[in-house]
Scaffold this motif. Structure first.
Motif, PDB file in Angstrom:
ATOM      1  N   MET A 173     -83.217  39.139  46.188  1.00 22.95           N
ATOM      2  CA  MET A 173     -82.708  39.011  47.551  1.00 22.95           C
ATOM      3  C   MET A 173     -83.490  39.970  48.441  1.00 22.95           C
ATOM      4  SD  MET A 173     -79.672  37.972  49.350  1.00 22.95           S
ATOM      5  CE  MET A 173     -78.112  38.419  48.619  1.00 22.95           C
ATOM      6  N   LEU A 174     -84.013  39.426  49.536  1.00 26.60           N
ATOM      7  CA  LEU A 174     -84.779  40.233  50.479  1.00 26.60           C
ATOM      8  C   LEU A 174     -83.982  40.376  51.779  1.00 26.60           C
ATOM      9  CD1 LEU A 174     -87.507  41.672  51.133  1.00 26.60           C
ATOM     10  CD2 LEU A 174     -88.268  39.497  52.120  1.00 26.60           C
ATOM     11  N   THR A 175     -83.793  41.608  52.208  1.00 26.30           N
ATOM     12  CA  THR A 175     -83.099  41.864  53.461  1.00 26.30           C
ATOM     13  C   THR A 175     -84.119  42.168  54.544  1.00 26.30           C
ATOM     14  OG1 THR A 175     -81.189  42.738  52.280  1.00 26.30           O
ATOM     15  CG2 THR A 175     -81.360  43.300  54.606  1.00 26.30           C
ATOM     16  N   VAL A 176     -84.058  41.384  55.625  1.00 22.34           N
ATOM     17  CA  VAL A 176     -84.977  41.569  56.757  1.00 22.34           C
ATOM     18  C   VAL A 176     -84.150  41.984  57.967  1.00 22.34           C
ATOM     19  CG1 VAL A 176     -86.749  40.486  58.199  1.00 22.34           C
ATOM     20  CG2 VAL A 176     -86.474  39.746  55.819  1.00 22.34           C
TER      21      VAL A 176
ATOM     22  N   THR B  96     -86.868  46.416  48.691  1.00 24.61           N
ATOM     23  CA  THR B  96     -86.410  47.347  49.713  1.00 24.61           C
ATOM     24  C   THR B  96     -86.396  46.572  51.028  1.00 24.61           C
ATOM     25  OG1 THR B  96     -88.667  48.126  50.121  1.00 24.61           O
ATOM     26  CG2 THR B  96     -87.352  49.394  48.559  1.00 24.61           C
ATOM     27  N   PRO B  97     -85.471  46.901  51.944  1.00 27.32           N
ATOM     28  CA  PRO B  97     -85.383  46.170  53.215  1.00 27.32           C
ATOM     29  C   PRO B  97     -86.683  46.242  54.000  1.00 27.32           C
ATOM     30  CG  PRO B  97     -83.446  47.548  52.886  1.00 27.32           C
ATOM     31  CD  PRO B  97     -84.444  47.950  51.838  1.00 27.32           C
ATOM     32  N   VAL B  98     -86.986  45.166  54.725  1.00 30.91           N
ATOM     33  CA  VAL B  98     -88.212  45.105  55.528  1.00 30.91           C
ATOM     34  C   VAL B  98     -87.868  44.718  56.962  1.00 30.91           C
ATOM     35  CG1 VAL B  98     -89.632  44.501  53.526  1.00 30.91           C
ATOM     36  CG2 VAL B  98     -88.651  42.679  54.939  1.00 30.91           C
ATOM     37  N   LYS B  99     -88.841  44.899  57.835  1.00 29.11           N
ATOM     38  CA  LYS B  99     -88.674  44.537  59.248  1.00 29.11           C
ATOM     39  C   LYS B  99     -89.245  43.137  59.483  1.00 29.11           C
ATOM     40  CE  LYS B  99     -87.293  48.602  61.045  1.00 29.11           C
ATOM     41  NZ  LYS B  99     -85.854  48.686  61.325  1.00 29.11           N
TER      42      LYS B  99
ATOM     43  N   ALA C 227     -96.567  51.463  49.911  1.00 30.79           N
ATOM     44  CA  ALA C 227     -95.921  50.971  48.693  1.00 30.79           C
ATOM     45  C   ALA C 227     -95.425  49.541  48.890  1.00 30.79           C
ATOM     46  CB  ALA C 227     -94.758  51.872  48.330  1.00 30.79           C
ATOM     47  N   ALA C 228     -95.227  48.867  47.772  1.00 30.34           N
ATOM     48  CA  ALA C 228     -94.754  47.491  47.821  1.00 30.34           C
ATOM     49  C   ALA C 228     -93.280  47.446  48.178  1.00 30.34           C
ATOM     50  CB  ALA C 228     -94.992  46.822  46.484  1.00 30.34           C
ATOM     51  N   GLN C 229     -92.890  46.419  48.938  1.00 31.35           N
ATOM     52  CA  GLN C 229     -91.479  46.233  49.293  1.00 31.35           C
ATOM     53  C   GLN C 229     -90.759  45.412  48.223  1.00 31.35           C
ATOM     54  OE1 GLN C 229     -93.998  45.659  51.758  1.00 31.35           O
ATOM     55  NE2 GLN C 229     -93.672  47.792  52.287  1.00 31.35           N
ATOM     56  N   ILE C 230     -91.531  44.644  47.477  1.00 29.38           N
ATOM     57  CA  ILE C 230     -90.958  43.912  46.348  1.00 29.38           C
ATOM     58  C   ILE C 230     -91.798  44.267  45.131  1.00 29.38           C
ATOM     59  CG2 ILE C 230     -90.423  41.657  45.329  1.00 29.38           C
ATOM     60  CD1 ILE C 230     -90.246  40.501  48.162  1.00 29.38           C
ATOM     61  N   THR C 231     -91.153  44.717  44.085  1.00 24.01           N
ATOM     62  CA  THR C 231     -91.878  44.955  42.837  1.00 24.01           C
ATOM     63  C   THR C 231     -91.227  44.126  41.733  1.00 24.01           C
ATOM     64  OG1 THR C 231     -90.523  46.883  42.303  1.00 24.01           O
ATOM     65  CG2 THR C 231     -92.592  47.315  43.436  1.00 24.01           C
ATOM     66  N   ILE C 232     -92.052  43.741  40.782  1.00 19.53           N
ATOM     67  CA  ILE C 232     -91.566  42.990  39.627  1.00 19.53           C
ATOM     68  C   ILE C 232     -91.879  43.858  38.414  1.00 19.53           C
ATOM     69  CG2 ILE C 232     -91.730  40.838  38.315  1.00 19.53           C
ATOM     70  CD1 ILE C 232     -93.079  39.647  40.934  1.00 19.53           C
ATOM     71  N   ASP C 233     -90.864  44.245  37.690  1.00 16.16           N
ATOM     72  CA  ASP C 233     -91.107  45.124  36.552  1.00 16.16           C
ATOM     73  C   ASP C 233     -91.419  44.321  35.290  1.00 16.16           C
ATOM     74  OD1 ASP C 233     -88.706  44.383  35.324  1.00 16.16           O
ATOM     75  OD2 ASP C 233     -87.616  46.147  36.041  1.00 16.16           O
ATOM     76  N   SER C 234     -91.763  45.034  34.223  1.00 15.57           N
ATOM     77  CA  SER C 234     -92.197  44.369  32.994  1.00 15.57           C
ATOM     78  C   SER C 234     -91.071  43.630  32.285  1.00 15.57           C
ATOM     79  CB  SER C 234     -92.829  45.400  32.053  1.00 15.57           C
ATOM     80  OG  SER C 234     -91.921  46.450  31.815  1.00 15.57           O
TER      81      SER C 234
ATOM     82  N   THR D  65     -87.306  56.582  43.059  1.00 20.99           N
ATOM     83  CA  THR D  65     -88.020  55.488  43.720  1.00 20.99           C
ATOM     84  C   THR D  65     -89.448  55.942  44.023  1.00 20.99           C
ATOM     85  OG1 THR D  65     -87.080  56.217  45.807  1.00 20.99           O
ATOM     86  CG2 THR D  65     -86.024  54.329  44.764  1.00 20.99           C
ATOM     87  N   PRO D  66     -90.314  55.873  43.039  1.00 20.22           N
ATOM     88  CA  PRO D  66     -91.694  56.306  43.252  1.00 20.22           C
ATOM     89  C   PRO D  66     -92.443  55.445  44.257  1.00 20.22           C
ATOM     90  CG  PRO D  66     -91.455  55.254  41.130  1.00 20.22           C
ATOM     91  CD  PRO D  66     -90.088  55.372  41.716  1.00 20.22           C
ATOM     92  N   ALA D  67     -91.900  54.298  44.605  1.00 16.84           N
ATOM     93  CA  ALA D  67     -92.585  53.383  45.514  1.00 16.84           C
ATOM     94  C   ALA D  67     -92.231  53.644  46.971  1.00 16.84           C
ATOM     95  CB  ALA D  67     -92.252  51.948  45.154  1.00 16.84           C
ATOM     96  N   SER D  68     -91.740  54.849  47.294  1.00 22.58           N
ATOM     97  CA  SER D  68     -91.320  55.131  48.658  1.00 22.58           C
ATOM     98  C   SER D  68     -92.440  55.711  49.519  1.00 22.58           C
ATOM     99  CB  SER D  68     -90.123  56.078  48.643  1.00 22.58           C
ATOM    100  OG  SER D  68     -90.524  57.330  48.151  1.00 22.58           O
ATOM    101  N   SER D  69     -93.591  55.962  48.941  1.00 26.43           N
ATOM    102  CA  SER D  69     -94.685  56.506  49.735  1.00 26.43           C
ATOM    103  C   SER D  69     -95.307  55.401  50.584  1.00 26.43           C
ATOM    104  CB  SER D  69     -95.730  57.132  48.822  1.00 26.43           C
ATOM    105  OG  SER D  69     -96.238  56.165  47.935  1.00 26.43           O
ATOM    106  N   SER D  70     -96.068  55.775  51.589  1.00 21.62           N
ATOM    107  CA  SER D  70     -96.653  54.794  52.497  1.00 21.62           C
ATOM    108  C   SER D  70     -97.593  53.856  51.743  1.00 21.62           C
ATOM    109  CB  SER D  70     -97.399  55.502  53.620  1.00 21.62           C
ATOM    110  OG  SER D  70     -98.499  56.193  53.090  1.00 21.62           O
TER     111      SER D  70
END
Ligand SMILES: [Cu+2]
Length: 127
Positions: free
Chosen positions: A123-126, A63-66, A49-56, A42-47
């Motif tokens: 699906m987004l988990t908040v 990833t879950p958000v607050k 980073a996007a919580q939702i990514t759309i790949d090619s 998960t390269p997108a785990s650094s500060s």
């Protein structure tokens, strides 16, 4: 008698220390290995980073958000996509290679889709 008991007790004590050291070292290695492997998957785990990514390949990754936090959507595809909550709610359009943001709603799980490619679902988990 006392002199005989003493050294063996000390050796036992030392053995215990060595065991603890080995256990801690193994634990440390395990954590290090775990950390590096999760980092590579998960390269997108650094500060920042996007919580939702759309790949090619037109797939959402979340990833879950607050609640109330800023959700960043990163579109790694070359075409425009949307992140549109099913029914009503959040709705952002993201051009290829761009990012967009919206404010996370109250805690819960939210189904969303892409208005342009309706087969794209996420699906987004908040919390
Ligand atoms: Cu799309």
């Amino acid at each position: 008698m006392l002199n005989r008991a003493h050294p063996s007790a000390r050796i036992r004590c030392m053995q215990r220390h060595v065991l603890i050291f080995v256990a801690l070292a193994a634990l440390g290695l395990g954590i290090a290995a775990c950390g590096s492997s999760s980092k590579s998957t998960t390269p997108a785990s650094s500060s920042g980073a996007a919580q939702i990514t759309i790949d090619s390949s037109f797939t959402f990754h979340t990833t879950p958000v607050k609640a109330g936090s800023t959700v960043t959507v990163k579109n790694d595809a070359s075409v425009t996509h949307t992140v549109t909550q099913d029914g009503s709610g959040f709705d952002v359009t993201i051009d290829g290679g761009k990012t967009a943001t919206f404010t996370a709603p109250a805690a819960g799980t939210y189904k969303f889709h892409c208005k342009i490619h309706t087969f794209m679902k996420g699906m987004l988990t908040v919390s």
